[in-house]
Design a protein around this motif. Sequence first.
Motif, PDB file in Angstrom:
ATOM      1  N   ILE A  48       0.816  -1.214   0.000  1.00 39.69           N
ATOM      2  CA  ILE A  48       0.000   0.000   0.000  1.00 39.69           C
ATOM      3  C   ILE A  48       0.845   1.257   0.000  1.00 39.69           C
ATOM      4  CG2 ILE A  48      -1.308   1.363   1.722  1.00 39.69           C
ATOM      5  CD1 ILE A  48      -3.441  -0.597   1.600  1.00 39.69           C
ATOM      6  N   THR A  49       1.961   1.238   0.731  1.00 41.77           N
ATOM      7  CA  THR A  49       2.760   2.464   0.850  1.00 41.77           C
ATOM      8  C   THR A  49       3.617   2.735  -0.386  1.00 41.77           C
ATOM      9  OG1 THR A  49       4.526   1.238   1.927  1.00 41.77           O
ATOM     10  CG2 THR A  49       2.891   2.272   3.359  1.00 41.77           C
ATOM     11  N   ARG A  60       3.356  10.001  -0.318  1.00 41.83           N
ATOM     12  CA  ARG A  60       4.005   9.657   0.946  1.00 41.83           C
ATOM     13  C   ARG A  60       2.957   9.163   1.922  1.00 41.83           C
ATOM     14  NH1 ARG A  60       8.837  10.397   0.181  1.00 41.83           N
ATOM     15  NH2 ARG A  60       9.869  12.358  -0.362  1.00 41.83           N
ATOM     16  N   THR A  61       3.409   8.424   2.899  1.00 39.22           N
ATOM     17  CA  THR A  61       2.494   7.895   3.916  1.00 39.22           C
ATOM     18  C   THR A  61       2.722   8.602   5.248  1.00 39.22           C
ATOM     19  OG1 THR A  61       2.470   5.719   2.875  1.00 39.22           O
ATOM     20  CG2 THR A  61       1.839   5.820   5.196  1.00 39.22           C
ATOM     21  N   ILE A  62       1.624   8.989   5.877  1.00 41.90           N
ATOM     22  CA  ILE A  62       1.677   9.354   7.291  1.00 41.90           C
ATOM     23  C   ILE A  62       0.956   8.236   8.035  1.00 41.90           C
ATOM     24  CG2 ILE A  62       1.104  11.033   9.074  1.00 41.90           C
ATOM     25  CD1 ILE A  62       0.827  13.154   7.012  1.00 41.90           C
ATOM     26  N   ALA A  63       1.690   7.521   8.865  1.00 41.40           N
ATOM     27  CA  ALA A  63       1.059   6.505   9.699  1.00 41.40           C
ATOM     28  C   ALA A  63       0.742   7.146  11.046  1.00 41.40           C
ATOM     29  CB  ALA A  63       1.985   5.308   9.861  1.00 41.40           C
ATOM     30  N   LEU A  64      -0.411   6.809  11.614  1.00 40.93           N
ATOM     31  CA  LEU A  64      -0.824   7.382  12.893  1.00 40.93           C
ATOM     32  C   LEU A  64      -0.925   6.279  13.937  1.00 40.93           C
ATOM     33  CD1 LEU A  64      -3.875   9.496  11.636  1.00 40.93           C
ATOM     34  CD2 LEU A  64      -1.477  10.227  11.814  1.00 40.93           C
ATOM     35  N   PHE A  65      -0.362   6.560  15.094  1.00 42.18           N
ATOM     36  CA  PHE A  65      -0.514   5.636  16.212  1.00 42.18           C
ATOM     37  C   PHE A  65      -0.820   6.531  17.408  1.00 42.18           C
ATOM     38  CE2 PHE A  65       1.475   2.148  18.967  1.00 42.18           C
ATOM     39  CZ  PHE A  65       0.364   1.350  18.841  1.00 42.18           C
ATOM     40  N   SER A  72       9.575  -4.097  18.604  1.00 41.15           N
ATOM     41  CA  SER A  72       9.305  -4.987  17.466  1.00 41.15           C
ATOM     42  C   SER A  72       8.127  -4.461  16.650  1.00 41.15           C
ATOM     43  CB  SER A  72       9.124  -6.442  17.888  1.00 41.15           C
ATOM     44  OG  SER A  72       8.107  -6.550  18.840  1.00 41.15           O
ATOM     45  N   PHE A  73       7.162  -3.848  17.322  1.00 39.28           N
ATOM     46  CA  PHE A  73       6.040  -3.249  16.589  1.00 39.28           C
ATOM     47  C   PHE A  73       6.517  -2.110  15.681  1.00 39.28           C
ATOM     48  CE2 PHE A  73       2.928   0.242  16.433  1.00 39.28           C
ATOM     49  CZ  PHE A  73       1.903  -0.386  15.741  1.00 39.28           C
ATOM     50  N   LEU A  74       7.325  -1.197  16.229  1.00 37.12           N
ATOM     51  CA  LEU A  74       7.772  -0.050  15.431  1.00 37.12           C
ATOM     52  C   LEU A  74       8.685  -0.475  14.284  1.00 37.12           C
ATOM     53  CD1 LEU A  74       8.326   2.609  18.247  1.00 37.12           C
ATOM     54  CD2 LEU A  74       6.498   2.560  16.551  1.00 37.12           C
ATOM     55  N   ARG A  75       9.488  -1.508  14.511  1.00 35.68           N
ATOM     56  CA  ARG A  75      10.320  -2.017  13.413  1.00 35.68           C
ATOM     57  C   ARG A  75       9.451  -2.570  12.297  1.00 35.68           C
ATOM     58  NH1 ARG A  75      13.712  -4.449  17.492  1.00 35.68           N
ATOM     59  NH2 ARG A  75      15.236  -2.830  17.995  1.00 35.68           N
ATOM     60  N   GLU A  76       8.377  -3.234  12.705  1.00 34.03           N
ATOM     61  CA  GLU A  76       7.415  -3.772  11.735  1.00 34.03           C
ATOM     62  C   GLU A  76       6.775  -2.632  10.930  1.00 34.03           C
ATOM     63  OE1 GLU A  76       5.919  -7.431  10.484  1.00 34.03           O
ATOM     64  OE2 GLU A  76       7.177  -7.212  12.270  1.00 34.03           O
ATOM     65  N   VAL A  77       6.395  -1.566  11.620  1.00 39.01           N
ATOM     66  CA  VAL A  77       5.818  -0.397  10.929  1.00 39.01           C
ATOM     67  C   VAL A  77       6.864   0.196   9.983  1.00 39.01           C
ATOM     68  CG1 VAL A  77       4.890   1.942  11.211  1.00 39.01           C
ATOM     69  CG2 VAL A  77       4.236   0.144  12.829  1.00 39.01           C
ATOM     70  N   ARG A  78       8.094   0.318  10.487  1.00 44.27           N
ATOM     71  CA  ARG A  78       9.171   0.897   9.673  1.00 44.27           C
ATOM     72  C   ARG A  78       9.378   0.115   8.378  1.00 44.27           C
ATOM     73  NH1 ARG A  78      11.427   2.435   6.375  1.00 44.27           N
ATOM     74  NH2 ARG A  78      13.487   3.346   6.073  1.00 44.27           N
ATOM     75  N   SER A  79       9.255  -1.208   8.464  1.00 45.68           N
ATOM     76  CA  SER A  79       9.532  -2.027   7.277  1.00 45.68           C
ATOM     77  C   SER A  79       8.453  -1.850   6.214  1.00 45.68           C
ATOM     78  CB  SER A  79       9.680  -3.499   7.660  1.00 45.68           C
ATOM     79  OG  SER A  79       8.421  -4.011   8.026  1.00 45.68           O
ATOM     80  N   MET A  80       7.296  -1.351   6.607  1.00 44.98           N
ATOM     81  CA  MET A  80       6.231  -1.090   5.635  1.00 44.98           C
ATOM     82  C   MET A  80       6.404   0.291   4.992  1.00 44.98           C
ATOM     83  SD  MET A  80       2.283  -0.565   6.824  1.00 44.98           S
ATOM     84  CE  MET A  80       2.575   0.977   7.693  1.00 44.98           C
ATOM     85  N   LEU A  81       7.123   1.193   5.690  1.00 49.38           N
ATOM     86  CA  LEU A  81       7.245   2.580   5.222  1.00 49.38           C
ATOM     87  C   LEU A  81       8.470   2.761   4.337  1.00 49.38           C
ATOM     88  CD1 LEU A  81       6.383   4.496   8.523  1.00 49.38           C
ATOM     89  CD2 LEU A  81       4.861   4.004   6.589  1.00 49.38           C
ATOM     90  N   ARG A  82       8.515   3.897   3.633  1.00 46.86           N
ATOM     91  CA  ARG A  82       9.676   4.219   2.812  1.00 46.86           C
ATOM     92  C   ARG A  82      10.361   5.445   3.388  1.00 46.86           C
ATOM     93  NH1 ARG A  82       8.008   4.043  -3.251  1.00 46.86           N
ATOM     94  NH2 ARG A  82       6.580   5.687  -2.601  1.00 46.86           N
ATOM     95  N   PRO A  83      11.648   5.654   3.068  1.00 47.37           N
ATOM     96  CA  PRO A  83      12.361   6.797   3.631  1.00 47.37           C
ATOM     97  C   PRO A  83      11.558   8.086   3.468  1.00 47.37           C
ATOM     98  CG  PRO A  83      13.881   5.416   2.415  1.00 47.37           C
ATOM     99  CD  PRO A  83      12.520   4.822   2.210  1.00 47.37           C
ATOM    100  N   ASP A  84      11.548   8.898   4.497  1.00 49.66           N
ATOM    101  CA  ASP A  84      10.834  10.177   4.552  1.00 49.66           C
ATOM    102  C   ASP A  84       9.327  10.063   4.789  1.00 49.66           C
ATOM    103  OD1 ASP A  84      13.182  11.633   4.327  1.00 49.66           O
ATOM    104  OD2 ASP A  84      13.107  11.539   2.135  1.00 49.66           O
ATOM    105  N   ASP A  85       8.782   8.855   4.826  1.00 55.33           N
ATOM    106  CA  ASP A  85       7.415   8.708   5.316  1.00 55.33           C
ATOM    107  C   ASP A  85       7.432   9.047   6.805  1.00 55.33           C
ATOM    108  OD1 ASP A  85       6.368   7.875   2.893  1.00 55.33           O
ATOM    109  OD2 ASP A  85       6.349   5.736   3.409  1.00 55.33           O
TER     110      ASP A  85
END
Length: 341
Positions: free
Chosen positions: A163-164, A170-175, A190-203
């Motif tokens: 999706i990203t 660009r993606t803004i993820a909200l938590f 581990s959760f944030l690393r998982e989120v990071r792996s879905m995002l691209r640089p500068d998201d």
Amino acid sequence: MRSERSKPPDRFTLHHPALGGDSSSFAADVRTGLLKRPKALPPKYFYDDLGSQLFEAICRLPEYYLTRAEGEILRDSADEIVCSIKGPVRIIELGSGSAEKTRFLIEAALHHQPELHYVPVDISDVSLERSSLELLHIYPGLRITAYAADYFSALRALGKERITEREGKRTIALFLGSNIGNFDPEESRSFLREVRSMLRPDDGLLVGADLKKAASVLVPAYNDALGVTAAFNRNLLVRINRELGGNFDVQKFEHRVIYNEEHGRIEAHLASLGAQTVTLRGLDLEIGFEPGETIHTENSYKFDLDQLSELARDTGFSLKRTWFDSARRFSFNLFTAAGLS
Ligand code: AVJ
């Protein structure tokens, strides 16, 4: 000629990526949790339909300052927040709930772009459907792809859909809402690393985090005078009775809250009033309770800024900016995805 926007149903898709696995994992997690010493149950199971509504009631309590502090930040800074991610965006929200406060960010984004793709994730499909239809009604420029699942199943599904990587946005993820407070330090990593792996640089990832403060303010926020939080906590037993054939006498369990200074977290427990045995027909299980024995049902971690920037650094982000409410009770932290080395 007037251009017709499509009606809500065409702009709404609901996925159930974890379907089938769901009720069986509830059963397995309850078994594991009640056989632990001390007994413990995961807080994600609070949010059945009634639990989600009780949580919305909590957000309106005078003692529960978090929601109002967060609302204040969003009211004042939504535009600034959205503008700190350059270019047209899509918004992914992890744990969207009623998505009431998200409107500020959706509105800010729609000031800069005619259309917005909003991707909410929530464990309650009832909340998702209700909040999505409402948003689609208010914002004709909105398209929603919703995921009814726990965070990890949803992140896996979002990763698969790539999706990203779509639409050149660009993606803004909200938590938001200090949802991160439910995780232990290792879990949040581990959760944030998982989120990071879905995002691209500068998201960007916007993390709402409640700040450390006096126990005299924290404890009442989780043990309110009306007993709504107590009902929210004990509803977990009602849910176990209904879904797993349990016979918990809910009146014989008391809501207890402490601030654990050492770990910087509020803890919620259910304490057994007297010795009792509970049967769970669906699990073919009997559980004994000693007088005063507790089930640990929730942690709500409180943060300081050093912890938050360390959290960002440890997980492939950098903490770009923090916003506060006027009383500095709550924080909004913009994590930007660092380039992967
Ligand atoms: C939804 C996890 C942010 O920990 O403050 C509120 C849940 N539990 N009152 C929190 C909650 C009891 C809430 N979060």
